[in-house]
Design a protein around this motif. Sequence first.
Motif, PDB file in Angstrom:
ATOM      1  N   TRP A 268      75.405  40.401   5.578  1.00 32.79           N
ATOM      2  CA  TRP A 268      74.731  41.342   4.681  1.00 32.79           C
ATOM      3  C   TRP A 268      73.341  41.593   5.258  1.00 32.79           C
ATOM      4  CZ3 TRP A 268      76.091  41.878  -1.093  1.00 32.79           C
ATOM      5  CH2 TRP A 268      77.461  41.668  -1.275  1.00 32.79           C
ATOM      6  N   ASP A 269      73.173  42.765   5.874  1.00 34.20           N
ATOM      7  CA  ASP A 269      71.968  43.047   6.639  1.00 34.20           C
ATOM      8  C   ASP A 269      71.901  44.556   6.884  1.00 34.20           C
ATOM      9  OD1 ASP A 269      69.739  41.899   8.263  1.00 34.20           O
ATOM     10  OD2 ASP A 269      70.800  42.868   9.922  1.00 34.20           O
ATOM     11  N   PHE A 270      70.722  45.044   7.338  1.00 35.83           N
ATOM     12  CA  PHE A 270      70.658  46.450   7.767  1.00 35.83           C
ATOM     13  C   PHE A 270      71.713  46.683   8.843  1.00 35.83           C
ATOM     14  CE2 PHE A 270      68.646  49.460  10.916  1.00 35.83           C
ATOM     15  CZ  PHE A 270      68.934  50.611  10.186  1.00 35.83           C
ATOM     16  N   ASP A 271      71.796  45.752   9.779  1.00 32.85           N
ATOM     17  CA  ASP A 271      72.822  45.837  10.820  1.00 32.85           C
ATOM     18  C   ASP A 271      74.081  45.095  10.343  1.00 32.85           C
ATOM     19  OD1 ASP A 271      74.126  46.333  13.162  1.00 32.85           O
ATOM     20  OD2 ASP A 271      73.080  44.780  14.315  1.00 32.85           O
ATOM     21  N   ALA A 272      74.600  45.534   9.202  1.00 35.00           N
ATOM     22  CA  ALA A 272      75.756  44.847   8.601  1.00 35.00           C
ATOM     23  C   ALA A 272      76.948  44.912   9.556  1.00 35.00           C
ATOM     24  CB  ALA A 272      76.105  45.523   7.283  1.00 35.00           C
ATOM     25  N   ARG A 273      77.661  43.785   9.674  1.00 35.35           N
ATOM     26  CA  ARG A 273      78.786  43.722  10.620  1.00 35.35           C
ATOM     27  C   ARG A 273      79.648  42.505  10.286  1.00 35.35           C
ATOM     28  NH1 ARG A 273      73.926  42.217  13.460  1.00 35.35           N
ATOM     29  NH2 ARG A 273      73.911  39.967  13.821  1.00 35.35           N
ATOM     30  N   PRO A 274      80.907  42.509  10.771  1.00 31.16           N
ATOM     31  CA  PRO A 274      81.710  41.298  10.605  1.00 31.16           C
ATOM     32  C   PRO A 274      80.971  40.129  11.258  1.00 31.16           C
ATOM     33  CG  PRO A 274      83.063  43.131  11.362  1.00 31.16           C
ATOM     34  CD  PRO A 274      81.637  43.592  11.436  1.00 31.16           C
TER      35      PRO A 274
END
Length: 265
Positions: free
Chosen positions: A44-50
């Motif tokens: 859970w982040d601006f750069d959200a990713r698996p």
Amino acid sequence: MADLRIFSYLPNPRIMKATIAARLCGVDVELRGAKPAELKDWLWDFDARPLSEADRRKTKARAGRVGFKGGQLVKTDAFLAAHPFATVPAAFSPDGTTGIFESNSIMRAVARLDRKRSKLYGSTPYEAARIDSFLDASLVFARDSQIYLLALRDPDFAADIHARTAEAFAIYAAGIDQALQPDRSFLVGETLSLADICFVAELCLFLNERHHRPTLAKRGLTPIVNEQWREQFPNASSHFNRLIAHPAFAPDVGPYLQKLYARAA
Ligand SMILES: N[C@@H](CCC(=O)N[C@@H](CS)C(=O)NCC(=O)O)C(=O)O
């Protein structure tokens, strides 16, 4: 680079508010996310990713609170700085420094970025304020709706919750119905606005109660939005039916409702 990035579980009617507005405003919105159950394996982040192994090592997991209760979510410190209530949908300015939370506010951000003079947020300060009035009234209903939908996940949900939510829906639908009388085409002014978009999205979300028909039936209850709602609130119900066919709404709402009705059947 997109004008706005939104991280969320997908699909999510709360996001439709922003994507419908984006179509009408010519604003570029980037969506990131996955199915609800998969978000526990996302950063859970601006750069959200698996999540990668490195992400898991670096970022501590925190207990989910609303909708993710009982689960662990990996939210970065930067995410919490941008999103103090730590919820999705979570929108970000293109550089990731400004977090915008609450789906109504995310939709308003799209309207403020308007490239097409859409007037979705009204033509005068008074119209804009009246649109806000509908968004606030919708959020009051949305809170009751959220509590009810989450409660229905438990077959032993508290007995009074159905009656309380039915009352909340009746108050909300009556207000919408009244605002459309005698034969108004839109909730505010003479053109489509954020108020209309919000109404459609909240109702789409609320229709999820249909998935819980068996749970309701076991308690001798039926869904709150039933056949009678068309007779009780004819203006509100035809407004909903008209808008879901609108070219800016249909790409989101069409597949969502199709899936919802198919699953509920
Ligand atoms: N009123 C908010 C509701 C957002 C919300 O409550 N999101 C929940 C999921 S339904 C969430 O992100 N929960 C995070 C958690 O449980 O930690 C909106 O419209 O954006």
